[in-house]
Design an enzyme around this catalytic site. Structure first.
Site, PDB file in Angstrom:
ATOM      1  N   CYS A 198     -10.493  -4.490  -0.616  1.00 40.18           N
ATOM      2  CA  CYS A 198     -11.596  -3.515  -0.583  1.00 40.18           C
ATOM      3  C   CYS A 198     -12.415  -3.624  -1.864  1.00 40.18           C
ATOM      4  CB  CYS A 198     -11.051  -2.103  -0.398  1.00 40.18           C
ATOM      5  SG  CYS A 198     -10.419  -1.353  -1.916  1.00 40.18           S
ATOM      6  N   GLU A 222      -3.101  -4.265  -3.567  1.00 39.57           N
ATOM      7  CA  GLU A 222      -3.621  -5.096  -4.666  1.00 39.57           C
ATOM      8  C   GLU A 222      -3.602  -4.352  -5.998  1.00 39.57           C
ATOM      9  OE1 GLU A 222      -4.889  -4.530  -1.695  1.00 39.57           O
ATOM     10  OE2 GLU A 222      -6.028  -6.237  -0.925  1.00 39.57           O
ATOM     11  N   TYR A 243      -5.761  11.781   1.345  1.00 41.21           N
ATOM     12  CA  TYR A 243      -6.039  10.382   1.701  1.00 41.21           C
ATOM     13  C   TYR A 243      -6.644   9.550   0.571  1.00 41.21           C
ATOM     14  CZ  TYR A 243      -5.395  11.686   6.650  1.00 41.21           C
ATOM     15  OH  TYR A 243      -4.907  12.125   7.854  1.00 41.21           O
ATOM     16  N   CYS A 303     -10.673  -2.514  -5.121  1.00 41.51           N
ATOM     17  CA  CYS A 303      -9.689  -3.485  -5.620  1.00 41.51           C
ATOM     18  C   CYS A 303     -10.372  -4.714  -6.213  1.00 41.51           C
ATOM     19  CB  CYS A 303      -8.721  -3.888  -4.518  1.00 41.51           C
ATOM     20  SG  CYS A 303      -7.541  -2.572  -4.143  1.00 41.51           S
ATOM     21  N   ASN A 337       0.828  -1.204   0.000  1.00 38.41           N
ATOM     22  CA  ASN A 337       0.000   0.000   0.000  1.00 38.41           C
ATOM     23  C   ASN A 337       0.865   1.258   0.000  1.00 38.41           C
ATOM     24  OD1 ASN A 337       0.520  -0.945   2.660  1.00 38.41           O
ATOM     25  ND2 ASN A 337      -1.107   0.348   3.502  1.00 38.41           N
ATOM     26  N   ILE A 338       0.359   2.270  -0.686  1.00 35.88           N
ATOM     27  CA  ILE A 338       1.064   3.546  -0.824  1.00 35.88           C
ATOM     28  C   ILE A 338       0.060   4.647  -0.475  1.00 35.88           C
ATOM     29  CG2 ILE A 338       2.369   5.046  -2.369  1.00 35.88           C
ATOM     30  CD1 ILE A 338       2.833   2.570  -4.198  1.00 35.88           C
ATOM     31  N   GLU A 339       0.294   5.307   0.663  1.00 39.37           N
ATOM     32  CA  GLU A 339      -0.674   6.310   1.120  1.00 39.37           C
ATOM     33  C   GLU A 339      -0.279   7.702   0.638  1.00 39.37           C
ATOM     34  OE1 GLU A 339      -1.123   5.567   5.352  1.00 39.37           O
ATOM     35  OE2 GLU A 339      -2.271   3.732   4.905  1.00 39.37           O
ATOM     36  N   ALA A 369      -1.002  12.145   1.460  1.00 41.08           N
ATOM     37  CA  ALA A 369      -1.529  13.201   2.331  1.00 41.08           C
ATOM     38  C   ALA A 369      -2.941  13.576   1.894  1.00 41.08           C
ATOM     39  CB  ALA A 369      -0.612  14.415   2.288  1.00 41.08           C
ATOM     40  N   CYS A 377      -4.113   0.872  -2.682  1.00 40.65           N
ATOM     41  CA  CYS A 377      -4.012  -0.388  -1.953  1.00 40.65           C
ATOM     42  C   CYS A 377      -2.942  -1.262  -2.612  1.00 40.65           C
ATOM     43  CB  CYS A 377      -5.333  -1.149  -2.000  1.00 40.65           C
ATOM     44  SG  CYS A 377      -6.675  -0.364  -1.125  1.00 40.65           S
TER      45      CYS A 377
HETATM   46  N1  THU Z   1      -5.281  -1.508   2.275  1.00 43.15           N
HETATM   47  C1  THU Z   1      -4.700  -2.274   1.298  1.00 43.15           C
HETATM   48  O1  THU Z   1      -3.625  -1.948   0.787  1.00 43.15           O
HETATM   49  N2  THU Z   1      -5.347  -3.405   0.917  1.00 43.15           N
HETATM   50  C2  THU Z   1      -6.471  -3.891   1.501  1.00 43.15           C
HETATM   51  O2  THU Z   1      -6.944  -4.958   1.112  1.00 43.15           O
HETATM   52  C3  THU Z   1      -7.121  -3.154   2.577  1.00 43.15           C
HETATM   53  C4  THU Z   1      -6.567  -1.812   2.870  1.00 43.15           C
HETATM   54  C5  THU Z   1      -4.548  -0.315   2.745  1.00 43.15           C
HETATM   55  C6  THU Z   1      -5.151   1.017   2.432  1.00 43.15           C
HETATM   56  C7  THU Z   1      -4.573   1.869   3.530  1.00 43.15           C
HETATM   57  O3  THU Z   1      -3.280   2.289   3.151  1.00 43.15           O
HETATM   58  C8  THU Z   1      -4.442   0.927   4.702  1.00 43.15           C
HETATM   59  O4  THU Z   1      -4.464  -0.384   4.166  1.00 43.15           O
HETATM   60  C9  THU Z   1      -5.510   1.068   5.767  1.00 43.15           C
HETATM   61  O5  THU Z   1      -6.772   0.896   5.234  1.00 43.15           O
END
Ligand code: THU
Length: 139
Positions: free
Chosen positions: A88, A59, A52, A91, A46-48, A50, A57
Site C-alpha cells: 500500500c 511490510e 480499523y 508502506c 498483517n496485524i488488524e 478493532a 500491514c
Molecule cells: N495488507 C498488508 O498487510 N499488506 C499489503 O501489502 C496490503 C494489505 C493487509 C492490511 C489488512 O490487514 C489486509 O491486508 C486487507 O487489506
C-alpha cells in the site's frame, strides 16, 4: 544478485509468516520477509485492530522489527498474499525512508507466480524522502 533457490526460500518464509497473520476482519493473510544487506531476515504479517485504521500491514511490521533490531540497510522484500498484492502507499513511503533502493518481489500464498524484482522507486515515483525534507527545512 539473488539466486533462484534464495528467492524460493524467501517466498517459503513469507508464506510461513502469513500463517501468523492476525486478520479477524478482512481474513486476508499477508506475509513478508525483509532481507537486509547482511542477509538477515525479518518476517512480518498483517496485524488488524478493532479500530480499523490502527491495522499494521505485514511490510511495516517487518520494517519495524528490523529497525528495532538495529538493521536499516535493506536489500529486498518478499511479499505474499492470496492475490499477490503490492504494498500500500503508506508502506511504500515507510520503506522508502530507509531503503530507497529496495527491490520488491510479489507472490501468492498458493502459486509459484512471481513478480519482481520491482524497484521501490517504480512503485513510488517522485518520492518524498529524508534528503528533500531536510534540505527544504534548512532552505
Ligand atoms: N495488507 C498488508 O498487510 N499488506 C499489503 O501489502 C496490503 C494489505 C493487509 C492490511 C489488512 O490487514 C489486509 O491486508 C486487507 O487489506
Amino acid at each position: 544478485m539473488l539466486q533462484t533457490e534464495d528467492i524460493q526460500e524467501y517466498f517459503r518464509q513469507s508464506r510461513e509468516a502469513a500463517k501468523r497473520a492476525y486478520n479477524p476482519y478482512s481474513h486476508f493473510s499477508v506475509g513478508c520477509v525483509l532481507i537486509d544487506q547482511a542477509g538477515k531476515v525479518f518476517p512480518g504479517c498483517n496485524i488488524e485492530s478493532a479500530s480499523y485504521s490502527a491495522t499494521l500491514c505485514a511490510e511495516r511490521v517487518a520494517a519495524a522489527q528490523a529497525i528495532a533490531q538495529g538493521s536499516r540497510n535493506w536489500d529486498s522484500i518478499f511479499i505474499v498474499s492470496p492475490s499477490g498484492v503490492s504494498p500500500c502507499g503508506v508502506c511504500r513511503q515507510f520503506l522508502f525512508e530507509f531503503a530507497p533502493q529496495l527491490q520488491v518481489y510479489l507472490g501468492t500464498l498458493t502459486t509459484d507466480e512471481v513478480r519482481g524484482p520491482i524497484a521501490l522507486t517504480e512503485l513510488l515515483p517522485m518520492a518524498s524522502g529524508l534528503q528533500q525534507a531536510v534540505i527544504q527545512a534548512q532552505a
